[in-house]
Write an enzyme that holds these catalytic residues in place. Structure first.
Site, short mmCIF file in Angstrom:
data_model
loop_
_atom_site.label_atom_id
_atom_site.label_comp_id
_atom_site.label_asym_id
_atom_site.label_seq_id
_atom_site.Cartn_x
_atom_site.Cartn_y
_atom_site.Cartn_z
N SER A 1 0.84 -1.19 0.00
CA SER A 1 0.00 0.00 0.00
C SER A 1 0.88 1.24 0.00
O SER A 1 1.65 1.48 0.95
CB SER A 1 -0.90 0.02 1.24
OG SER A 1 -1.56 1.26 1.34
N HIS B 1 -1.20 -1.03 -4.22
CA HIS B 1 -2.51 -0.68 -3.66
C HIS B 1 -2.54 0.82 -3.39
O HIS B 1 -1.65 1.35 -2.70
CB HIS B 1 -2.76 -1.46 -2.38
CG HIS B 1 -4.13 -1.32 -1.82
ND1 HIS B 1 -5.22 -2.00 -2.33
CD2 HIS B 1 -4.62 -0.56 -0.81
CE1 HIS B 1 -6.30 -1.69 -1.64
NE2 HIS B 1 -5.96 -0.80 -0.72
N ASP C 1 -4.77 3.86 -1.87
CA ASP C 1 -5.90 4.23 -1.02
C ASP C 1 -6.31 5.67 -1.31
O ASP C 1 -5.55 6.61 -1.06
CB ASP C 1 -5.52 4.10 0.45
CG ASP C 1 -5.42 2.66 0.89
OD1 ASP C 1 -6.35 1.90 0.59
OD2 ASP C 1 -4.42 2.30 1.54
N MET D 1 -8.81 8.65 -0.38
CA MET D 1 -9.66 9.11 0.73
C MET D 1 -10.12 10.53 0.46
O MET D 1 -9.33 11.37 0.02
CB MET D 1 -8.89 9.03 2.04
CG MET D 1 -8.30 7.67 2.35
SD MET D 1 -7.40 7.67 3.91
CE MET D 1 -6.56 6.07 3.80
N HIS E 1 -8.38 1.76 -4.35
CA HIS E 1 -9.40 1.54 -3.31
C HIS E 1 -10.04 2.89 -3.00
O HIS E 1 -9.42 3.75 -2.37
CB HIS E 1 -8.72 0.94 -2.08
CG HIS E 1 -9.63 0.75 -0.91
ND1 HIS E 1 -9.14 0.47 0.35
CD2 HIS E 1 -10.98 0.79 -0.78
CE1 HIS E 1 -10.16 0.35 1.19
NE2 HIS E 1 -11.28 0.55 0.53
N MET F 1 -12.16 5.11 -0.93
CA MET F 1 -12.79 5.33 0.36
C MET F 1 -13.44 6.70 0.32
O MET F 1 -12.93 7.68 0.89
CB MET F 1 -11.76 5.19 1.48
CG MET F 1 -11.32 3.76 1.69
SD MET F 1 -9.99 3.59 2.89
CE MET F 1 -8.59 3.78 1.78
N MET G 1 -11.90 -5.01 4.91
CA MET G 1 -11.02 -4.17 5.71
C MET G 1 -10.76 -4.81 7.06
O MET G 1 -11.70 -5.18 7.77
CB MET G 1 -11.62 -2.78 5.89
CG MET G 1 -11.73 -1.96 4.63
SD MET G 1 -10.11 -1.63 3.86
CE MET G 1 -9.26 -0.76 5.18
N GLY H 1 -8.78 4.96 7.06
CA GLY H 1 -8.49 6.36 7.27
C GLY H 1 -7.02 6.63 7.49
O GLY H 1 -6.49 7.62 6.98
N GLY I 1 -2.94 4.64 8.09
CA GLY I 1 -2.12 3.45 8.11
C GLY I 1 -1.58 3.17 9.51
O GLY I 1 -1.67 3.99 10.42
N GLY I 2 -1.01 1.98 9.67
CA GLY I 2 -0.34 1.63 10.91
C GLY I 2 -1.25 1.16 12.03
O GLY I 2 -0.80 1.04 13.17
N ASP J 1 -7.14 -6.02 3.83
CA ASP J 1 -6.38 -4.77 3.88
C ASP J 1 -6.43 -4.19 5.28
O ASP J 1 -7.50 -3.85 5.77
CB ASP J 1 -6.98 -3.78 2.87
CG ASP J 1 -6.27 -2.43 2.86
OD1 ASP J 1 -5.23 -2.29 3.53
OD2 ASP J 1 -6.77 -1.52 2.19
N GLY J 2 -5.24 -4.07 5.91
CA GLY J 2 -5.15 -3.39 7.19
C GLY J 2 -4.41 -4.16 8.26
O GLY J 2 -4.86 -5.22 8.67
N GLY K 1 1.05 -2.42 4.15
CA GLY K 1 1.48 -1.03 4.09
C GLY K 1 2.69 -0.78 4.95
O GLY K 1 3.83 -0.89 4.50
N SER K 2 2.46 -0.45 6.22
CA SER K 2 3.55 -0.14 7.13
C SER K 2 4.51 -1.31 7.28
O SER K 2 5.74 -1.12 7.37
CB SER K 2 2.99 0.24 8.51
OG SER K 2 2.15 1.37 8.41
#
Length: 236
Positions: A26, A51, A53, A55, A85, A87, A158, A163, A165-166, A193-194, A215-216
């Site tokens: 991500s 990926h 994101d 928002m 994605h 959002m 999800m 909203g 990351g991390g 994802d997440g 992601g992170s």
């Protein structure tokens, strides 16, 4: 990474559950000052997709990327598969611009749509040359959208509240993954994802995920560690 099909066509292969697990870093966790370089390095390390994101500051309390960024990544990485994605409160406003910018796949959220509108937007997404995904937040019961999924190539579950990351992984959402795998059409992708990393990737794979977003846990590691990290995420 398997080389049997071009990278931009990966999501059109539509494997049944239990096939090869793909990994999509991500870019929300990447170094924005050197984004194209970081994305190129991720693909070179063996990542299958990127990926992205998107928002809008309304559906989630954050603002991120627009179509111009996707267009820039498409120019820099013409062969990469770009997984967008949305959002956003009004996905119908954004599907066209992101498809035109070079997205390969576009997911949008069930929370902002009625079934008829979701089906219409899935058709529109395919008309524009992309595959379509339906995303659900951790508190959205799978049963609420189970009857919609024949209109989509992917279910995106999800495993954090979107909203930022991390965030820590919410293991309870694996029930939705299992239900989706048991009830989805043969070959439909299930993406998670997440909060995903080596510590919980085996749980996600065991529940029936085909595609893991990292992601992170990916971009905040030294680049030299990325190939081994991808191997751990994919598993045996």
């Amino acid at each position: 990474m398997a080389e049997t099909i071009p990278s931009r066509q990966r999501l059109r292969q539509r494997p049944a559950g239990g096939g090869e697990v793909l990994v999509a870093p991500s870019i929300l966790a990447a170094d924005f000052a050197h984004l194209a370089d970081a994305c190129r390095a991720a693909i070179d390390a063996g990542a299958d997709l990127l990926h992205i994101d998107v928002m809008d500051g309304h559906f989630v309390p954050n603002l991120t990327f627009g179509p111009a960024l996707v267009a820039s990544l498409r120019e820099a990485l013409p062969d990469a598969c770009l997984d967008v994605h949305l959002m956003v409160m009004d996905p119908g406003m954004f599907i066209g611009p992101f498809a035109e910018a070079g997205a390969d796949h576009i997911s949008f959220h069930a929370e902002v749509l009625e079934e008829a509108d979701a089906r219409r937007l899935a058709d529109r997404t395919r008309e524009l040359g992309c595959t379509a995904g339906l995303a659900i937040n951790p508190d959205k019961p799978f049963e609420a959208v189970a009857g919609w999924l024949d209109a989509f190539e992917m279910l995106l579950v999800m495993s954090v509240f979107p909203g930022f990351g991390g965030q820590p992984f919410i293991a309870d959402v694996l029930d939705s993954v299992r239900a989706g795998r048991a009830g989805s059409a043969s070959g439909q992708w299930i993406e998670l994802d997440g909060g995903i990393g080596p510590a919980n990737a085996a749980q996600a794979r065991g529940a029936g995920c085909d595609l893991l977003v990292a992601g992170s846990s990916f971009f905040r590691q030294d680049r030299s560690a990325w190939p081994e990290l991808l191997r751990q995420l994919r598993g045996p």
